[in-house]
Design a protein around this motif. Structure first.
Motif, PDB file in Angstrom:
ATOM      1  N   ASN A   1      -3.957  -0.455  -9.178  1.00 12.51           N
ATOM      2  CA  ASN A   1      -3.262  -1.397  -8.292  1.00 12.51           C
ATOM      3  C   ASN A   1      -2.449  -2.439  -9.036  1.00 12.51           C
ATOM      4  OD1 ASN A   1      -4.318  -0.172  -6.044  1.00 12.51           O
ATOM      5  ND2 ASN A   1      -5.258  -2.007  -5.209  1.00 12.51           N
TER       6      ASN A   1
ATOM      7  N   SER B   1      -5.106  -0.901  -1.670  1.00  9.16           N
ATOM      8  CA  SER B   1      -5.526  -2.307  -1.692  1.00  9.16           C
ATOM      9  C   SER B   1      -6.275  -2.631  -0.418  1.00  9.16           C
ATOM     10  CB  SER B   1      -4.313  -3.230  -1.838  1.00  9.16           C
ATOM     11  OG  SER B   1      -4.738  -4.572  -1.985  1.00  9.16           O
TER      12      SER B   1
ATOM     13  N   ASN C   1     -10.992  -2.466  -4.989  1.00 12.56           N
ATOM     14  CA  ASN C   1      -9.714  -1.838  -4.751  1.00 12.56           C
ATOM     15  C   ASN C   1      -9.542  -0.645  -5.681  1.00 12.56           C
ATOM     16  OD1 ASN C   1      -8.850  -3.601  -2.723  1.00 12.56           O
ATOM     17  ND2 ASN C   1      -7.894  -5.008  -4.165  1.00 12.56           N
TER      18      ASN C   1
ATOM     19  N   SER D   1      -6.645  -7.817  -0.326  1.00  9.16           N
ATOM     20  CA  SER D   1      -5.461  -8.386  -0.971  1.00  9.16           C
ATOM     21  C   SER D   1      -5.526  -9.903  -0.876  1.00  9.16           C
ATOM     22  CB  SER D   1      -4.181  -7.882  -0.299  1.00  9.16           C
ATOM     23  OG  SER D   1      -4.146  -6.470  -0.242  1.00  9.16           O
TER      24      SER D   1
ATOM     25  N   LEU E   1      -3.766  -7.820  -6.044  1.00 10.34           N
ATOM     26  CA  LEU E   1      -4.267  -6.578  -5.462  1.00 10.34           C
ATOM     27  C   LEU E   1      -5.284  -5.878  -6.354  1.00 10.34           C
ATOM     28  CD1 LEU E   1      -0.892  -5.014  -4.197  1.00 10.34           C
ATOM     29  CD2 LEU E   1      -2.307  -6.734  -3.097  1.00 10.34           C
ATOM     30  N   ARG E   2      -5.695  -6.513  -7.432  1.00 12.51           N
ATOM     31  CA  ARG E   2      -6.659  -5.871  -8.327  1.00 12.51           C
ATOM     32  C   ARG E   2      -8.080  -6.240  -7.888  1.00 12.51           C
ATOM     33  NH1 ARG E   2      -3.538  -6.148 -14.205  1.00 12.51           N
ATOM     34  NH2 ARG E   2      -1.589  -6.869 -13.299  1.00 12.51           N
TER      35      ARG E   2
ATOM     36  N   ASN F   1       0.831  -1.205   0.000  1.00 12.30           N
ATOM     37  CA  ASN F   1       0.000   0.000   0.000  1.00 12.30           C
ATOM     38  C   ASN F   1       0.873   1.266   0.000  1.00 12.30           C
ATOM     39  OD1 ASN F   1      -2.983  -0.019  -0.067  1.00 12.30           O
ATOM     40  ND2 ASN F   1      -2.794  -1.541   1.556  1.00 12.30           N
TER      41      ASN F   1
END
Length: 437
Positions: free
Chosen positions: A278, A108, A274, A111, A130-131, A64
């Motif tokens: 990312n 994020s 998120n 995660s 993280l998407r 992050n």
């Protein structure tokens, strides 16, 4: 407990009855299929999970920080920790996100960190997702069905209750909410994880909406229900990839996104979970640098290990990869879901030569890793226990605090000769028991 292990077929029939499936597009067709469940749980001791928890919190905190930095001052690049071209050539980097800080400075919120355990018991992180990481709903509903099948098992064994995932997710959504209702944005019925979208909407008391049900007016986002009454939206857990999120700011051809949604987000008038952009942090090439990020941002040594990884981008690494090609697994950094993974030993003749030439020509496109002989976990097959490779997707939620869900998605290969466990590649899943003492 044996009673529970004998119930794989019964649980799978209930999962099918309740529509607990996933969908994949193959050869231009959408097909839904059952995500096969195995009733023998993966058991993680309390001390072992405590170690994982500490390492996961550290890792996600650093990631992050990295995202905030890379779309802001870029200190990590200026200080020479990560090459500039490595950031800007990433398919996950989005120039449109430059200078945009999400509500509460969290990029994020959810995660999904994929881990494997080697036979010497060492845990390795394989990927940082993280998407739009998915999969938490499957062990939640499977645990519920197993609890029905054998209530005494869960009464007698001190296992962490995994039903709190929705509570953790709602806490995060409420924390970043800018004022309004919580919405889970789905592409619709034909998305691979639509079951999860609807399940989590119900469990978090959020509104499940498609892009057609959301509208931007005067720099705010509104949900329009069946009666066309507008409700202001404060947080959107979006299950749509960056490119299709907003046709006015990203892919103009998108018919599943919300026009001007990103503009509302950029003004700070809605939270997106998120955050867009990312993908630069879960690029498989950037993965190589995560231990360095942890040292840079947190001044700590990484608790969790990366798999031994080489970047052909660097001449020294490229030479090692070419000299040891047969002993490595090579991954295309832009691929996911088990696609784009090549074991060097499996390539022969012209195919091998062509692939090596591709690595030489496009070194930024690939990473290479040592093949980790990770542990086998028993599954039930035709009434017998058989060993299969398995990984663990741990879910880390970032709101006011960073918390690790005391459960996870254990995926296993149904092919005795395969290390690939992804559902899209025919894998199954099982519950993950975290012991409380």
């Amino acid at each position: 407990m044996n009673h529970l292990f004998d119930n794989s077929d019964a649980v799978n029939k209930l999962l099918e009855r309740y529509g607990v499936k996933f969908g994949i597009y193959k050869n231009g067709e959408f097909k839904e299929q059952l995500f096969p469940f195995d009733s023998i749980p993966r058991v993680i001791a309390k001390e072992e999970f405590d170690y994982l928890e500490k390492g996961l919190i550290q890792r996600v905190t650093a990631l992050n920080r990295f995202l905030a930095d890379i779309y802001g001052e870029k200190k990590i690049v200026k200080d020479g920790v990560i090459p500039e071209e490595f950031i800007f050539s990433s398919s996950g980097y989005m120039a449109e996100c430059e200078g945009t800080m999400p509500p509460k400075a969290i990029y994020s919120h959810i995660s999904g960190i994929d881990l494997v355990q080697a036979k010497d018991k060492t845990w390795y992180v394989l990927e940082d997702n993280l998407r739009v990481p998915s999969g938490a709903s499957y062990p939640m509903i499977a645990r519920d069905l197993c609890r029905r099948a054998s209530p005494s098992t869960f009464h007698d064994i001190p296992i962490a209750d995994n039903r709190n995932y929705a509570e953790l997710l709602k806490e995060v959504m409420d924390y970043v909410n800018t004022g309004g209702i919580n919405v889970i944005l789905t592409p619709g019925r034909y998305n691979a994880a639509y079951f999860e979208h609807s399940f989590l909407a119900e469990k978090t008391h959020s509104v499940l909406a498609t892009g057609q049900e959301l509208v931007v007016e005067n720099d705010y986002l509104y949900y329009t229900g069946c009666n066309n009454e507008k409700q202001k939206v404060g947080a959107v857990y979006r299950r749509i990839s960056d490119d299709y999120l907003d046709p006015m700011n990203f892919c103009a051809d998108s018919v599943i996104g919300v026009p001007h949604l990103y503009s509302v987000f950029k003004k700070g008038n809605v939270a997106l979970l998120n955050a867009p952009g990312n993908g630069v942090a879960d690029d498989k090439g950037i993965y190589y640098f995560v231990p360095k990020m942890i040292e840079y941002y947190l001044n700590e040594k990484s608790i969790l290990n990366n798999a031994p990884t080489y970047l052909p981008f660097y001449e020294e690494d490229r030479k090692y990869v070419l000299d040891n090609f047969d002993n490595l697994v090579i991954k295309d950094v832009a691929e996911a879901g088990g696609y784009g993974v090549v074991f060097g030993k499996d390539l022969k003749g012209q195919k091998k030569e062509d692939f090596i030439n591709l690595v030489k020509k496009e070194p930024r496109r690939f990473i290479a890793q040592e093949v980790i002989d990770f542990i086998d976990i028993d599954i039930m097959e035709n009434g017998e226990r058989v060993p299969r490779k398995a990984d663990l997707r741990a879910f880390v939620l970032t709101g006011q605090e960073v918390k690790v869900w005391k459960s996870g998605l254990t995926r296993f290969s149904r092919n005795p000769d395969s290390f690939v466990v992804n559902s899209s590649q025919g894998g199954g899943f099982k519950d993950t028991w975290v012991l409380l003492r």
